[in-house]
Motif scaffolding. Structure first.
Motif, short mmCIF file in Angstrom:
data_model
loop_
_atom_site.label_atom_id
_atom_site.label_comp_id
_atom_site.label_asym_id
_atom_site.label_seq_id
_atom_site.Cartn_x
_atom_site.Cartn_y
_atom_site.Cartn_z
N GLY A 35 0.39 -3.49 9.37
CA GLY A 35 0.72 -2.60 10.48
C GLY A 35 2.18 -2.74 10.85
O GLY A 35 2.55 -3.65 11.58
N SER A 36 3.01 -1.83 10.27
CA SER A 36 4.45 -1.81 10.54
C SER A 36 5.11 -3.16 10.31
O SER A 36 6.04 -3.55 11.03
CB SER A 36 4.72 -1.30 11.96
N GLU A 95 -7.10 4.51 7.73
CA GLU A 95 -6.94 5.94 7.39
C GLU A 95 -8.20 6.45 6.68
O GLU A 95 -8.56 7.61 6.85
CB GLU A 95 -5.68 6.13 6.53
N GLU A 120 -5.52 -5.11 10.44
CA GLU A 120 -4.54 -4.05 10.68
C GLU A 120 -4.90 -3.33 11.98
O GLU A 120 -5.79 -2.46 11.97
CB GLU A 120 -4.56 -3.03 9.54
N ILE A 174 -0.34 1.01 12.87
CA ILE A 174 -0.21 1.58 11.53
C ILE A 174 0.60 2.86 11.56
O ILE A 174 0.22 3.83 12.22
CB ILE A 174 -1.60 1.81 10.91
N GLY A 175 1.73 2.83 10.87
CA GLY A 175 2.59 4.00 10.78
C GLY A 175 3.22 4.40 12.10
O GLY A 175 3.74 5.50 12.23
N ASN A 223 0.87 -1.18 0.00
CA ASN A 223 0.00 0.00 0.00
C ASN A 223 0.90 1.23 0.00
O ASN A 223 1.45 1.60 1.03
CB ASN A 223 -0.88 -0.04 1.26
N LEU A 238 -0.24 -6.84 4.40
CA LEU A 238 -0.53 -5.59 3.70
C LEU A 238 0.52 -4.62 4.22
O LEU A 238 0.54 -4.27 5.40
CB LEU A 238 -1.96 -5.11 4.02
N ILE A 239 1.42 -4.22 3.32
CA ILE A 239 2.65 -3.55 3.74
C ILE A 239 2.59 -2.06 3.41
O ILE A 239 2.35 -1.69 2.25
CB ILE A 239 3.87 -4.17 3.01
N GLY A 240 2.85 -1.23 4.40
CA GLY A 240 2.86 0.22 4.18
C GLY A 240 4.26 0.69 3.78
O GLY A 240 4.74 0.41 2.67
N LYS A 299 0.12 4.21 -0.34
CA LYS A 299 -0.57 5.39 0.21
C LYS A 299 -0.34 6.59 -0.73
O LYS A 299 -0.18 6.39 -1.94
CB LYS A 299 -0.14 5.65 1.65
N HIS A 313 -9.46 0.76 4.82
CA HIS A 313 -8.22 1.03 5.56
C HIS A 313 -8.53 2.01 6.69
O HIS A 313 -9.37 2.91 6.53
CB HIS A 313 -7.17 1.61 4.60
C1 3PY Z 1 0.95 0.08 7.43
O1 3PY Z 1 1.69 -0.89 7.44
O2 3PY Z 1 1.22 1.10 8.05
C2 3PY Z 1 -0.28 0.08 6.66
O3 3PY Z 1 -1.14 0.90 6.89
C3 3PY Z 1 -0.50 -0.91 5.58
O4 3PY Z 1 -1.72 -0.71 4.94
#
Ligand code: 3PY
Length: 254
Positions: free
Chosen positions: A215-216, A100, A170, A175-176, A9, A235-237, A11, A98
């Motif tokens: 999530g991280s 966000e 997530e 997240i982040g 992702n 799901l990788i940010g 973003k 998501h």
């Molecule tokens: C994250 O890893 O921060 C995410 O929000 C992935 O969607």
């Protein structure tokens, strides 16, 4: 055997030329490093969807996804993009729900149920995100929150439509933030999600549903997370913005 998926992702990051370079690196690495039964999904900002789909061409184990789509098929919704538009530029997936989007754009379970129906109708596969806030976890309501997100967001779908969905757990607090759920915390929720699917759709559907952790997630923690029985990928940010990190996460399944 359910599908192992690692989805990136991006973003609202990277300009067009940086996005094309990153994707070209991902495609090249995936050729040598990703097993045929595994899937990488790259979810760039929507203006890049068409170019990335063209670049991916017939590559079967790398797909493109959008980060959002609207619930209506068409109409006077300035600035919005319909699911059929996303589909028409070559995307196969769409991230919906998501945290966000829930937090900054007020997306509710009810709205997300509409978006999910529209996406499936357009032929997209939703990556449907669920997860609790820190407050909800500390208040011990996290299982109730997840249960409600599932029942109001996706469980009114018929079994055929539900089978097109990928779920992503997530936790909002991960997240982040650089904080990751421990493998045990993540597995506990993934097993709970699978049980809920089983109760609604039966054992075979539950066994077949891909449930990602997000999530991280990074190359250091992916192996332990993905080795859990009910975690089928991520799901990788941030780590999806570096080709080497993204592929190292995906290679955990090799
Ligand atoms: C994250 O890893 O921060 C995410 O929000 C992935 O969607």
């Amino acid at each position: 055997m359910r599908k192992k998926i690692v989805a990136g992702n991006w973003k609202m990051n990277l300009d067009y030329s940086a996005g094309l370079s990153l994707f070209s690196e991902v495609l090249n690495m995936a050729k040598d490093e990703i097993r045929g039964d595994q899937k990488l999904v790259v979810c760039p900002p929507s203006p890049y969807l068409y170019s990335l789909s063209q670049m991916a061409g017939q590559t079967t184990n790398v797909s493109i996804g959008a980060q959002n789509s609207h619930q209506a098929e068409a109409g006077a919704y300035t600035g919005e993009i319909s699911a059929s538009m996303v589909k028409s530029v070559g995307a196969e997936y769409v991230i919906l729900g998501h945290s966000e989007r829930r937090q900054y754009f007020g997306e509710t379970n009810e709205l997300l149920a509409e978006k999910t129906r529209a996406a499936i109708k357009a032929g997209l596969k939703p990556i449907f995100c669920i997860g609790e806030t820190l407050e909800e976890r500390n208040g011990n309501t996290h299982f109730d929150v997840i249960k409600r997100q599932l029942s109001e967001g996706v469980f009114e779908l018929g079994v055929g439509d539900f089978s097109t969905i990928v779920l992503a757990y997530e936790p909002v607090w991960a997240i982040g933030t650089g904080v990751t759920a421990s493998p045990e915390q993540a597995q506990e929720i993934h097993a709970f999600i699978r049980k809920e699917i089983e109760a609604r759709y039966g054992d075979a559907v539950a066994e077949d549903t891909t449930i990602l952790y997000g999530g991280s997630c990074n190359p250091k923690n992916a192996a332990e997370l993905f080795s859990q029985a009910d975690i089928d990928g991520g799901l990788i940010g941030g780590a999806s913005l570096k080709s080497r990190d993204f592929l190292d996460i995906a290679k955990v399944f090799n």
